[in-house]
Design a protein around this motif. Structure first.
Motif, PDB file in Angstrom:
ATOM      1  N   CYS A   1     -16.621   9.805  -0.597  1.00 56.73           N
ATOM      2  CA  CYS A   1     -15.852  10.240  -1.762  1.00 56.73           C
ATOM      3  C   CYS A   1     -14.682  11.139  -1.355  1.00 56.73           C
ATOM      4  O   CYS A   1     -13.558  10.984  -1.846  1.00 56.73           O
ATOM      5  N   LEU A   2     -14.946  12.092  -0.464  1.00 59.55           N
ATOM      6  CA  LEU A   2     -13.900  13.026  -0.039  1.00 59.55           C
ATOM      7  C   LEU A   2     -12.779  12.319   0.705  1.00 59.55           C
ATOM      8  O   LEU A   2     -11.617  12.725   0.622  1.00 59.55           O
ATOM      9  N   VAL A   3     -13.101  11.269   1.436  1.00 58.46           N
ATOM     10  CA  VAL A   3     -12.077  10.524   2.176  1.00 58.46           C
ATOM     11  C   VAL A   3     -11.270   9.617   1.239  1.00 58.46           C
ATOM     12  O   VAL A   3     -10.054   9.458   1.397  1.00 58.46           O
ATOM     13  N   THR A   4     -11.936   9.033   0.261  1.00 60.15           N
ATOM     14  CA  THR A   4     -11.279   8.063  -0.626  1.00 60.15           C
ATOM     15  C   THR A   4     -10.475   8.729  -1.731  1.00 60.15           C
ATOM     16  O   THR A   4      -9.427   8.217  -2.135  1.00 60.15           O
ATOM     17  N   SER A   5     -10.926   9.856  -2.228  1.00 57.43           N
ATOM     18  CA  SER A   5     -10.301  10.481  -3.393  1.00 57.43           C
ATOM     19  C   SER A   5      -8.818  10.797  -3.209  1.00 57.43           C
ATOM     20  O   SER A   5      -8.019  10.548  -4.125  1.00 57.43           O
ATOM     21  N   PRO A   6      -8.358  11.340  -2.071  1.00 59.14           N
ATOM     22  CA  PRO A   6      -6.919  11.636  -1.939  1.00 59.14           C
ATOM     23  C   PRO A   6      -6.027  10.405  -2.047  1.00 59.14           C
ATOM     24  O   PRO A   6      -4.854  10.522  -2.428  1.00 59.14           O
ATOM     25  N   VAL A   7      -6.558   9.231  -1.726  1.00 57.26           N
ATOM     26  CA  VAL A   7      -5.752   8.004  -1.816  1.00 57.26           C
ATOM     27  C   VAL A   7      -5.376   7.718  -3.261  1.00 57.26           C
ATOM     28  O   VAL A   7      -4.295   7.180  -3.540  1.00 57.26           O
ATOM     29  N   PHE A   8      -6.243   8.073  -4.186  1.00 55.58           N
ATOM     30  CA  PHE A   8      -6.001   7.815  -5.618  1.00 55.58           C
ATOM     31  C   PHE A   8      -5.796   9.121  -6.376  1.00 55.58           C
ATOM     32  O   PHE A   8      -6.216   9.268  -7.518  1.00 55.58           O
ATOM     33  N   TYR A   9      -5.134  10.055  -5.742  1.00 49.98           N
ATOM     34  CA  TYR A   9      -4.919  11.404  -6.274  1.00 49.98           C
ATOM     35  C   TYR A   9      -4.245  11.351  -7.645  1.00 49.98           C
ATOM     36  O   TYR A   9      -3.125  10.853  -7.785  1.00 49.98           O
TER      37      TYR A   9
END
Length: 346
Positions: free
Chosen positions: A146-154
């Protein structure tokens, strides 16, 4: 606790199933918490359990301190992981999105929300579903995904969807049976832990719903509208989802003598619910002379400029008009601040 009885389980399922009473009785605390937070899997999961309760009781009546597979046999260290369940995977994705939306409504004013709070909320929801029954997964790996993926869809309106999918895939890859416990925990300790978890989820969400209702409805409306717009190339799926979302409204209309709404009327229903929000927001935007698309930072900058211009101390020759204008600007900004809080973007 002694042998669990099937008739007691069915009775608890009937009178308190949507809040997980039968799962508490059977020692399935993760399942009980999931039902408490989703009202029985939004009602569908509760109804689906009617034919599954005998298997739950049989599993609970085995030695509760030994982890067991679906066939009732003890699970040994190094055993093969449990089989993949499409229903469990779909539940992980849906509950991850649900937890993310709850965080967006109740906690989005926290700093670093999109980078830390939102992914942790989604990962917690996914892990809760993965821990139902005799199975579990690696919490650290799920949260890391989740922490790695979340910034991509900020800040994206539907950013919770891909993050929840990534977390669910990670949880499925790291699924395993729960280890056995040395002894069964006392009921009081279990209820205490369940109560704390329920309060941690419900308190910020309840505060936002009861004290900032219009903004909460607005965020929910925007999320649903974005989802329906995203499904424009699947007209059948969009129609099905729209019909399901309108079922409670149509039922209420029929019970109160109204005619309900026909297909394709989701936007009209939303407009009725958030009309007060829209009118107040547009009036406040006009006072501050900013566009409806202006980010919150621009609104704040414009507010600071106007309060300096119309401060009564800076306008001694027109103190009455300046005071009235100053109060109007203050009220407009407070309105926008209150309405933007659950959905403030990056």
């Amino acid at each position: 606790m002694g042998k669990r009885k099937l008739w007691v389980t069915y009775w608890l399922w009937a009178v308190g199933g949507p809040v997980g009473l039968h799962h508490v009785y059977l020692g399935r605390d993760s399942h009980a918490l999931l039902w408490m937070l989703t009202f029985g899997g939004f009602g569908l999961g509760w109804l689906r359990e009617f034919y599954r309760l005998p298997a739950y009781v049989e599993s609970a009546n085995h030695n509760p301190t030994t982890a067991r597979a679906a066939n009732g046999r003890p699970v040994r260290a190094g055993a093969a992981p449990p089989p993949i369940s499409l229903a469990r995977f779909a539940g992980q994705v849906c509950i991850g999105i649900y937890f993310g939306m709850a965080a967006l409504i109740g906690l989005s004013s926290i700093s670093a929300f999109y980078l830390l709070v939102l992914p942790l909320a989604i990962g917690t929801g996914v892990h809760l579903v993965s821990s139902v029954g005799e199975q579990t997964s690696d919490l650290r790996k799920t949260l890391t995904a989740c922490l790695v993926t979340s910034p991509v869809f900020y800040g994206h309106a539907l950013g919770t969807v891909p993050v929840s999918i990534a977390a669910s895939v990670t949880a499925a890859q790291n699924r395993r049976y729960k280890p056995g416990m040395e002894r069964e925990e006392p009921l009081g300790a279990r209820l205490y832990r369940l109560g704390l978890a329920w309060l941690a989820f419900s308190a910020p969400l309840g505060y936002s719903v009861f004290y900032n209702t219009t903004a909460t409805l607005s965020y929910a409306a925007d999320s649903v509208a974005a989802l329906l717009d995203w499904l424009w190339f699947f007209p059948s799926l969009r129609f099905l989802l729209e019909s399901c979302l309108l079922l409670p409204y149509r039922a209420f209309s029929l019970l109160t003598g109204g005619g309900g709404e026909g297909p394709g009327q989701w936007e009209k229903v939303l407009e009725r619910f958030i009309s007060e929000h829209s009118q107040r927001r547009l009036a406040a935007l006009q006072v501050l002379a900013v566009s409806s698309e202006a980010p919150f930072e621009e609104i704040t900058q414009r507010y600071r400029e106007l309060v300096k211009t119309w401060h009564p101390d800076h306008n001694p020759h027109q103190a009455g008009e300046a005071s009235s204008r100053f109060l109007e600007i203050q009220e407009a900004y407070e309105t926008l601040l209150r309405l933007h809080r659950p959905q403030r973007g990056p």
